[in-house]
Scaffold this active site. Structure first.
Site, mmCIF file in Angstrom:
data_model
loop_
_atom_site.group_PDB
_atom_site.id
_atom_site.type_symbol
_atom_site.label_atom_id
_atom_site.label_comp_id
_atom_site.label_asym_id
_atom_site.label_seq_id
_atom_site.Cartn_x
_atom_site.Cartn_y
_atom_site.Cartn_z
ATOM 1 C CB THR A 1 -15.618 1.898 -0.038
ATOM 2 O OG1 THR A 1 -15.185 0.616 -0.500
ATOM 3 C CG2 THR A 1 -17.132 1.876 0.126
ATOM 4 N N GLY A 2 -12.986 2.738 -2.168
ATOM 5 C CA GLY A 2 -11.525 2.639 -2.183
ATOM 6 C C GLY A 2 -10.799 3.969 -2.381
ATOM 7 C CG ASP A 3 -6.100 5.475 -2.351
ATOM 8 O OD1 ASP A 3 -6.033 6.317 -1.444
ATOM 9 O OD2 ASP A 3 -5.347 5.471 -3.343
ATOM 10 C CB ALA B 1 -13.542 5.807 -5.649
ATOM 11 C CE LYS B 2 -9.507 8.510 0.543
ATOM 12 N NZ LYS B 2 -9.161 7.824 1.780
ATOM 13 C CB VAL C 1 -17.236 -9.559 -6.293
ATOM 14 C CG1 VAL C 1 -16.603 -10.866 -5.929
ATOM 15 C CG2 VAL C 1 -16.613 -8.981 -7.510
ATOM 16 C CG ASP D 1 -0.637 4.413 -19.125
ATOM 17 O OD1 ASP D 1 -0.377 5.467 -18.506
ATOM 18 O OD2 ASP D 1 0.225 3.584 -19.419
ATOM 19 C CG HIS D 2 -2.368 8.046 -14.171
ATOM 20 N ND1 HIS D 2 -1.722 6.926 -13.731
ATOM 21 C CD2 HIS D 2 -1.679 9.088 -13.658
ATOM 22 C CE1 HIS D 2 -0.694 7.277 -12.994
ATOM 23 N NE2 HIS D 2 -0.635 8.588 -12.930
ATOM 24 C CE LYS E 1 1.138 11.764 -15.010
ATOM 25 N NZ LYS E 1 0.778 12.403 -13.764
ATOM 26 C CG HIS F 1 2.644 4.953 -16.184
ATOM 27 N ND1 HIS F 1 1.332 4.839 -16.555
ATOM 28 C CD2 HIS F 1 2.658 4.743 -14.839
ATOM 29 C CE1 HIS F 1 0.589 4.562 -15.489
ATOM 30 N NE2 HIS F 1 1.383 4.496 -14.437
#
Ligand SMILES: NC(=O)C1=CN([C@@H]2O[C@H](COP(=O)(O)OP(=O)(O)OC[C@H]3O[C@@H](n4cnc5c(N)ncnc54)[C@H](OP(=O)(O)O)[C@@H]3O)[C@@H](O)[C@H]2O)C=CC1
Ligand SMILES: O=C1O[C@H](COP(=O)(O)O)[C@@H](O)[C@H](O)[C@H]1O
Length: 494
Positions: free
Chosen positions: A17-19, A21-22, A89, A180-181, A185, A243
């Protein structure tokens, strides 16, 4: 990719339900399906606290996709793969019922027993969830099981070790995918290719030919809605530990003997081991911290960090860091890697500038002492590409030179912060390729490096704010390079 090779899995998202995921995960899974990288053999179980049901989750996913890509047809088929599982949890029984649902969906979608457990929730729960997954037998079965962990991975080396021990008690290292997104990239992945597929650069990629390397990741956004997390973290933990140091290691590593996860990681780890530790009394000489004051971005007035939320009123947290990172090895001895990152800076941009050593004097410029060194600029975002700065003859009579640029723009990707990185990383995880995820040794060495700065800064109150929103940070960040006879190259193309 033929259907046979398409990965199959039940993906369990904790914190659905979090940011995150959305904004990132649903659009990424959607793109994987749209681009044919996954087939129909997948199901997503969204785990969350709220009393939702499958329909609520499916509507939520639909909205997220439409927000990202505009109106789409046939979304119902895609969202029908999503199932909601309410959970507590700490409660073992919720994991048992989750196990039953995983098995049912595995049979229905023929996912060969493959499972991804994606922890997209607050880090304090990572250890508990990993342990419950193991204790309740959720990772057992015929296929593979992988755990994806979001940042922050700890708060310092000590807490990261504790967290790692908890996770390692439940999962093997090769089952753990620490995201580490930046490593997803396109142009960060391109660093290796640009270096190791071009004789032109690789032969010059050392302290004999390179003067310095500058890595800037600037953001124009402020702290937004994340004051609680961010004030506890600051720019060093939020950006530098992960990063920025990952980009340093990709730029500085030796060529791997093979393009395998182990070989590439091993070379990156060697760089992190060679980072020159910053002694307590050398922190101020090598690093600059800042916090934004009020100012304007795109002609709009924006408040100071300390006025963004009540709890930030007397904050000593840095929203900007610049530093001189030295690598003590044969290739890089004496070459500074300057890093700089911050919020509420002039523009959103991530850019690497490799400054080559200049010739002693340039007869073709009127002012023969002017410096026009060759630069290789790797534009990570927003405009992806590579630019090479050279000198060439100015048109017309006379033997005068002028700086020119050879530019390559990667137009395949549209915009900042697209789900591209997450899409690639999710696919890598499904394919069992951990190359673009961080190994524990990398996490530990990066923490060891930044802990030294944090120890000093946390015990000394700074004179904040010390840079105006909409600027490029405190003046000390400019002086850091001036002391060495350099300057920051602009982040925007003139
Ligand atoms: N958002 C982003 O852009 C980024 C996030 N991250 C990391 O991803 C993770 C998730 O971040 P984000 O989505 O922003 O966080 P959010 O606060 O938006 O969402 C947290 C999620 O965890 C659930 N949750 C919280 N407490 C409990 C609990 N006690 N039991 C069960 N579920 C609980 C929430 O459920 P409910 O809503 O029902 O309370 C929600 O689904 C964090 O580790 C963050 O650091 C990393 C990089 C970027
Ligand atoms: O991990 C994080 O990264 C973002 C910046 O990511 P980008 O892909 O937009 O460059 C940063 O805003 C955030 O604070 C940090 O947690």
């Amino acid at each position: 990719m033929s259907n046979k090779q398409k990965p199959k899995a039940v993906i369990v998202i904790f914190g659905v339900t979090g940011d995150l995921a959305k904004r990132k995960l649903f659009p990424s899974i959607y793109r994987l399906r749209q681009n044919g990288n996954i087939g129909e053999e997948f199901a997503v179980i969204g785990v969350g606290r709220r009393p939702w049901d499958n329909d609520t989750l499916r509507d939520h996913v639909e909205k997220s996709i439409e927000n990202s890509f505009g109106m789409r047809e046939n979304l119902k088929n895609f969202t029908s793969h999503f199932y909601y599982h309410p959970f507590d949890v700490q409660e073992a029984s919720t994991y048992q019922t989750l196990g039953t649902l995983i098995n049912e969906l595995d049979a229905e979608y023929q996912t060969d027993g493959n499972k991804i457990f994606y922890l997209a929730m607050a880090p304090e729960y990572f250890g508990t969830v990993a342990n419950q997954i193991k204790e309740n037998g959720l990772k057992e079965g015929t296929g593979w099981s992988r755990l994806v962990i979001e940042k922050p991975f700890g708060h310092d080396l000590e807490s990261a070790k504790k967290l790692n021990n908890k996770i390692r008690a439940a999962f093997e290292e090769n089952q753990i995918y620490r995201i580490d997104h930046y490593l997803g990239k396109e142009m960060v992945q391109n660093i290796e290719v640009i270096r190791f597929a071009n004789g032109l650069f690789e032969h010059l990629w050392n302290n004999r030919f390179i003067e310095n390397i500058q890595i800037t990741s600037s953001e124009s956004l402020g702290v937004e809605e994340r004051a609680r997390y961010y004030d506890h973290s600051g720019a060093t933990r939020d950006m530098v530990q992960n990063h920025m140091l990952q980009m340093v290691s990709l730029l500085a590593m030796e060529p791997p003997i093979k393009l395998t996860t182990e070989e590439i990681r091993s070379e990156k780890i060697k760089v992190l081991r060679a980072l020159r530790p910053v002694e307590k009394d050398q922190v101020d000489e090598n690093f600059v911290r800042g916090q934004y004051g009020e100012g304007s971005i795109l002609d709009e007035k924006v408040p100071a960090y300390q006025h963004e939320a009540e709890e930030l009123a007397a904050s000593n947290t840095e929203t900007f860091v610049a530093g001189r990172v030295m690598i003590d090895n044969y290739r890089w001895a004496g070459v500074p890697f300057y890093i700089r990152t911050g919020k509420r800076m002039t523009d959103k941009s991530t850019k690497i500038v490799v400054e080559f050593k200049d010739i002693p004097m340039n007869l073709y410029y009127e002012n023969k002492t002017d410096k026009h060194p060759n630069l290789l600029v790797i534009n990570i975002q927003p405009d992806e590409g590579v630019t090479l700065h050279l000198n060439a003859k100015r048109g017309g009579t006379g033997a005068f030179a002028e700086p020119i640029k050879l530019a390559y723009k990667n137009t395949g990707i549209d915009g900042v912060n697209t789900p591209e990185a997450y899409e690639k990383l999710l696919l890598d995880c499904m394919l069992g390729d951990g190359t673009n995820f961080t190994h524990w040794d990398e996490v530990a060495l990066s923490w060891q490096y930044v802990d030294a700065l944090l120890d000093v800064w946390e015990n000394k109150t700074a004179h904040f704010p010390n840079y105006e929103s909409g600027s490029m940070g405190p003046k000390e960040a400019e002086e850091l390079l001036e002391k060495d006879g350099f300057h920051w190259w602009p982040i925007l193309d003139e």
